[in-house]
Design a protein around this motif. Sequence first.
Motif, mmCIF file in Angstrom:
data_model
loop_
_atom_site.group_PDB
_atom_site.id
_atom_site.type_symbol
_atom_site.label_atom_id
_atom_site.label_comp_id
_atom_site.label_asym_id
_atom_site.label_seq_id
_atom_site.Cartn_x
_atom_site.Cartn_y
_atom_site.Cartn_z
ATOM 1 N N LEU A 160 31.800 -3.519 4.572
ATOM 2 C CA LEU A 160 31.003 -4.473 5.348
ATOM 3 C C LEU A 160 31.253 -4.202 6.822
ATOM 4 O O LEU A 160 32.347 -4.485 7.326
ATOM 5 N N GLY A 161 30.277 -3.629 7.511
ATOM 6 C CA GLY A 161 30.415 -3.297 8.920
ATOM 7 C C GLY A 161 30.671 -1.807 9.090
ATOM 8 O O GLY A 161 31.464 -1.232 8.345
ATOM 9 N N ILE B 272 27.218 0.412 2.282
ATOM 10 C CA ILE B 272 27.745 -0.025 3.577
ATOM 11 C C ILE B 272 26.769 -1.037 4.155
ATOM 12 O O ILE B 272 25.591 -0.707 4.383
ATOM 13 N N ALA B 273 27.228 -2.258 4.375
ATOM 14 C CA ALA B 273 26.342 -3.289 4.930
ATOM 15 C C ALA B 273 26.411 -3.250 6.456
ATOM 16 O O ALA B 273 27.497 -3.305 7.039
ATOM 17 N N PRO C 252 23.056 7.910 5.435
ATOM 18 C CA PRO C 252 22.137 6.771 5.629
ATOM 19 C C PRO C 252 21.708 6.136 4.310
ATOM 20 O O PRO C 252 21.360 4.960 4.271
ATOM 21 N N GLU C 253 21.769 6.914 3.233
ATOM 22 C CA GLU C 253 21.393 6.386 1.909
ATOM 23 C C GLU C 253 22.298 5.223 1.474
ATOM 24 O O GLU C 253 21.924 4.406 0.634
ATOM 25 N N LEU C 254 23.503 5.197 2.016
ATOM 26 C CA LEU C 254 24.457 4.144 1.610
ATOM 27 C C LEU C 254 24.235 2.820 2.356
ATOM 28 O O LEU C 254 24.784 1.791 1.981
ATOM 29 N N LEU C 255 23.438 2.866 3.434
ATOM 30 C CA LEU C 255 23.310 1.679 4.293
ATOM 31 C C LEU C 255 22.399 0.621 3.676
ATOM 32 O O LEU C 255 21.386 0.942 3.059
#
Length: 434
Positions: A10-11, A43-44, A57-60
Amino acid sequence: MKPGLRVALLGCGVVGTEVVRLLNEQADDLAARVGAPLELAGIAVRRPDRVRAGVDPELLTTDAQVLVTRDDVDIVIEVIGGIEPARTLMLEAMKTGKSVITANKALLAEDGATLFAAAREYGADLYYEASVAGAIPLLRPLRESLVGDHIHRVLGIVNGTTNYILDQMDTHGAGFNDALEEAQALGYAEADPTADVEGFDAAAKAAILAQLAFHTPVTAADVHREGITEVSAADVAGAQGMDCVVKLLAICERIPSQDGRNGRGVSVRVYPAMIPRSHPLASVREAYNAVFVEAESAGSLMFYGAGAGGAPTASAILGDLVAVARNVVGGTPGPVEVTYAKLPVLPMGETVTRYYIQVDVTDEAGVLATVAEEFARHGVSIQAVRQVGSGEEAQLVVVTHRAPDAALSATVEGLRGLEIVREVTSVMRVEGDE
Ligand code: HSE
């Protein structure tokens, strides 16, 4: 090797990107140390369009709420800071069976009790090494290594920004404003430096340290707090005259009583104070942090290192991650927070300390006696007194023995009201020498 453990972050600011980098670069070693691979599940972030070097970026995602409750997430790392939404997200994560790692000192100091209760209720781990003094291993030593000892006092420099400013004032004779500007130019101090220079950051850390050291509930609201904005070049020069240095100290102290091992209560406070140059904390320069722990059996211990910054803070988070991941793999949660002692946090007025006081006085017979009489009136014993200068330039410097803070501050008020005192030019507490 066990199946992979899935980690939600987170962050993804300065600290978060370093966590991602270390997770990627050290993937094989971390897997070997844990006994299972660690994989980033998501990932938030608030701004997914921002470019983040080394971050897929796919994880965002912007939906932190969904991320923390996903079935395929085992561990949540929180580095967004602030009270909300961090608290709700961590509670949701624990409720749905995840363990949590956080660097959030403000939340832990304000409402740690709610988070610890949730960790207990849901059998989750809650680790937070990065919340105090960045890279320095400090909370785990207090929570585990020293848990069998009896801690008397924790004395720390836990804010790098203010240590940098005070160090500049000591080394170059700079005034507070010039030193702050320099700290801002070098990126040590924020554009709005309030949290650091007014002592809020250090007070939150002091609450966390006191709670761990004394097994007693302490929140930021319990901490007596004074910042460094009033520290003058005269205060720093006065300290130098005493072979001392001014530091912003976080002090967590057990107050002894005649009976009972736990003492009468605890004192938790943050303020600028003089410490002798011979004290180990006096050698902590620039933006470094250090914490000095005094324990009954262990004696004195000093923890020193980088208290902030992306990579140092990420190091503490990765340490927690490996510990928590091992617990998950082994099926046994880590230690829970114990605040069985329920000791009162005593008001500052009852805290026993020492004062350094410098006054501009009329240089004539009887002045010293009148000044000494004011100390005696409040039951404050003088340890040393000396006159600096003479005639119009005369100043008296008084250092007291230990006395309740209320008596010491009443003495200063009394001095201000005396006709023979032109001005009280410096008042500073003295710590670290007894
Ligand atoms: N702003 C803090 C400091 C670091 O100056 O040390 C984060 O707690």
